[in-house]
Design a protein around this motif. Sequence first.
Motif, mmCIF file in Angstrom:
data_model
loop_
_atom_site.group_PDB
_atom_site.id
_atom_site.type_symbol
_atom_site.label_atom_id
_atom_site.label_comp_id
_atom_site.label_asym_id
_atom_site.label_seq_id
_atom_site.Cartn_x
_atom_site.Cartn_y
_atom_site.Cartn_z
ATOM 1 N N LYS A 58 0.840 -1.204 0.000
ATOM 2 C CA LYS A 58 0.000 0.000 0.000
ATOM 3 C C LYS A 58 0.871 1.249 0.000
ATOM 4 O O LYS A 58 0.502 2.273 -0.598
ATOM 5 C CB LYS A 58 -0.930 -0.022 1.210
ATOM 6 C CG LYS A 58 -1.974 -1.131 1.158
ATOM 7 C CD LYS A 58 -2.889 -1.070 2.353
ATOM 8 C CE LYS A 58 -3.962 -2.146 2.281
ATOM 9 N NZ LYS A 58 -3.399 -3.516 2.396
ATOM 10 N N PHE A 59 2.024 1.200 0.661
ATOM 11 C CA PHE A 59 2.956 2.332 0.603
ATOM 12 C C PHE A 59 3.413 2.581 -0.828
ATOM 13 O O PHE A 59 3.547 3.737 -1.261
ATOM 14 C CB PHE A 59 4.159 2.067 1.503
ATOM 15 C CG PHE A 59 3.884 2.294 2.958
ATOM 16 C CD1 PHE A 59 2.797 3.031 3.375
ATOM 17 C CD2 PHE A 59 4.729 1.762 3.924
ATOM 18 C CE1 PHE A 59 2.544 3.251 4.722
ATOM 19 C CE2 PHE A 59 4.482 1.971 5.270
ATOM 20 C CZ PHE A 59 3.385 2.717 5.675
ATOM 21 N N ILE A 85 0.890 3.606 12.048
ATOM 22 C CA ILE A 85 2.358 3.717 12.060
ATOM 23 C C ILE A 85 2.798 5.102 11.606
ATOM 24 O O ILE A 85 3.675 5.740 12.223
ATOM 25 C CB ILE A 85 2.971 2.619 11.163
ATOM 26 C CG1 ILE A 85 2.713 1.232 11.760
ATOM 27 C CG2 ILE A 85 4.470 2.839 10.991
ATOM 28 C CD1 ILE A 85 3.129 0.098 10.847
ATOM 29 N N LEU A 86 2.186 5.601 10.533
ATOM 30 C CA LEU A 86 2.557 6.927 10.023
ATOM 31 C C LEU A 86 2.197 8.036 11.006
ATOM 32 O O LEU A 86 2.967 8.984 11.204
ATOM 33 C CB LEU A 86 1.874 7.171 8.680
ATOM 34 C CG LEU A 86 2.331 6.286 7.523
ATOM 35 C CD1 LEU A 86 1.473 6.545 6.291
ATOM 36 C CD2 LEU A 86 3.794 6.532 7.202
ATOM 37 N N CYS A 87 1.037 7.912 11.635
ATOM 38 C CA CYS A 87 0.610 8.946 12.583
ATOM 39 C C CYS A 87 1.531 8.983 13.793
ATOM 40 O O CYS A 87 1.927 10.069 14.248
ATOM 41 C CB CYS A 87 -0.835 8.683 13.000
ATOM 42 S SG CYS A 87 -1.509 9.918 14.127
ATOM 43 N N VAL A 94 -7.378 5.339 3.290
ATOM 44 C CA VAL A 94 -6.759 6.117 2.217
ATOM 45 C C VAL A 94 -6.126 7.392 2.759
ATOM 46 O O VAL A 94 -4.983 7.727 2.447
ATOM 47 C CB VAL A 94 -7.810 6.437 1.131
ATOM 48 C CG1 VAL A 94 -7.239 7.411 0.105
ATOM 49 C CG2 VAL A 94 -8.255 5.157 0.443
ATOM 50 N N LEU A 95 -6.862 8.136 3.582
ATOM 51 C CA LEU A 95 -6.336 9.392 4.130
ATOM 52 C C LEU A 95 -5.122 9.151 5.007
ATOM 53 O O LEU A 95 -4.177 9.947 5.013
ATOM 54 C CB LEU A 95 -7.433 10.100 4.931
ATOM 55 C CG LEU A 95 -8.633 10.606 4.128
ATOM 56 C CD1 LEU A 95 -9.728 11.109 5.062
ATOM 57 C CD2 LEU A 95 -8.218 11.705 3.168
ATOM 58 N N GLY A 96 -5.137 8.054 5.754
ATOM 59 C CA GLY A 96 -3.990 7.757 6.613
ATOM 60 C C GLY A 96 -2.760 7.345 5.838
ATOM 61 O O GLY A 96 -1.647 7.794 6.138
ATOM 62 N N TYR A 97 -2.931 6.506 4.816
ATOM 63 C CA TYR A 97 -1.778 6.078 4.023
ATOM 64 C C TYR A 97 -1.186 7.228 3.222
ATOM 65 O O TYR A 97 0.021 7.241 2.952
ATOM 66 C CB TYR A 97 -2.177 4.936 3.088
ATOM 67 C CG TYR A 97 -2.001 3.571 3.692
ATOM 68 C CD1 TYR A 97 -0.746 2.980 3.763
ATOM 69 C CD2 TYR A 97 -3.083 2.863 4.198
ATOM 70 C CE1 TYR A 97 -0.572 1.723 4.323
ATOM 71 C CE2 TYR A 97 -2.924 1.610 4.761
ATOM 72 C CZ TYR A 97 -1.666 1.046 4.821
ATOM 73 O OH TYR A 97 -1.505 -0.188 5.383
ATOM 74 N N CYS A 98 -2.021 8.182 2.809
ATOM 75 C CA CYS A 98 -1.521 9.297 2.009
ATOM 76 C C CYS A 98 -0.778 10.337 2.845
ATOM 77 O O CYS A 98 -0.323 11.354 2.302
ATOM 78 C CB CYS A 98 -2.676 9.956 1.255
ATOM 79 S SG CYS A 98 -3.356 8.918 -0.062
ATOM 80 N N ILE A 99 -0.639 10.121 4.154
ATOM 81 C CA ILE A 99 0.238 10.956 4.979
ATOM 82 C C ILE A 99 1.702 10.579 4.757
ATOM 83 O O ILE A 99 2.602 11.308 5.178
ATOM 84 C CB ILE A 99 -0.149 10.827 6.468
ATOM 85 C CG1 ILE A 99 -1.589 11.275 6.681
ATOM 86 C CG2 ILE A 99 0.747 11.655 7.371
ATOM 87 C CD1 ILE A 99 -2.066 11.132 8.118
ATOM 88 N N SER A 134 0.645 14.221 -1.623
ATOM 89 C CA SER A 134 -0.432 13.660 -0.799
ATOM 90 C C SER A 134 -1.801 13.968 -1.399
ATOM 91 O O SER A 134 -2.696 13.110 -1.399
ATOM 92 C CB SER A 134 -0.343 14.215 0.624
ATOM 93 O OG SER A 134 0.841 13.800 1.265
ATOM 94 N N ILE A 135 -1.967 15.189 -1.922
ATOM 95 C CA ILE A 135 -3.246 15.553 -2.535
ATOM 96 C C ILE A 135 -3.523 14.690 -3.757
ATOM 97 O O ILE A 135 -4.630 14.156 -3.942
ATOM 98 C CB ILE A 135 -3.254 17.046 -2.913
ATOM 99 C CG1 ILE A 135 -3.200 17.920 -1.658
ATOM 100 C CG2 ILE A 135 -4.492 17.380 -3.738
ATOM 101 C CD1 ILE A 135 -4.427 17.832 -0.800
#
Length: 236
Positions: free
Chosen positions: A72-73, A96-98, A153-158, A195-196
């Motif tokens: 997914k990354f 993990i990203l957060c 989706v929003l979390g992975y796009c961070i 990210s956008i």
Amino acid sequence: MAKAAESSGDPGTTTPRPLFAGLSDISISQDIPVEGEITIPMRSQIQEFDSSTLNESVQNTIMRDLKAVGKKFMHVLYPRKSNTLLRDWDLWGPLILCVTLALMLQRSSVDSEKDGGPQFAEVFVIVWFGAVTITLNSKLLGGNISFFQSLCVLGYCILPLTVAMLVCRLVLLAEPGPVNFMVRLFVVIVMFAWSIVASTAFLADSQPPNRKALAIYPVFLFYFVISWMILTFTPQ
């Protein structure tokens, strides 16, 4: 009736025998084996047994989940229209990203509460509260995406902004100055746009055509706030 009685009494005629009269005289020998068996195909059961995750070790489970997160990354780093994040959603990657982003935004000074720097809980709440708000907005606009799919989706796009935070931390090791700020500004702008683009590539098709702008605008604000925290971060 009389004629019928006379014909039945005629010795030249034969009385018809019942249809199953001779079956009682037939006997089956006990020595004759009854052949044949009812078998249940075991191949499908074996495949289901092998594919079950209840029998695999903890190491295999962790490695399988890490590989799924890594795939997914890669979809975020190379954004394209795909349903992978929507179909196989999970919240391990966003978590993990957060956590990583919140730890890197921590100031090194003990008095970080007095100098206005974001705390770990503040960053954590901002990220998840913003993601939940965008998800609810998407559902109210008539989007055909589930709650947890949008969070995924929003979390992975961070991920691009997390990379930007890492680069900014390395740049801040040098002497502060205009060049230092310009480098960080360029990195943050590029990763913000990344990210956008990545998020809209996954979420755009899930919105009604006449409401896509209303759905993308909160996403823009969400990543802009995170980008601003990264750009204005100072280690001391």
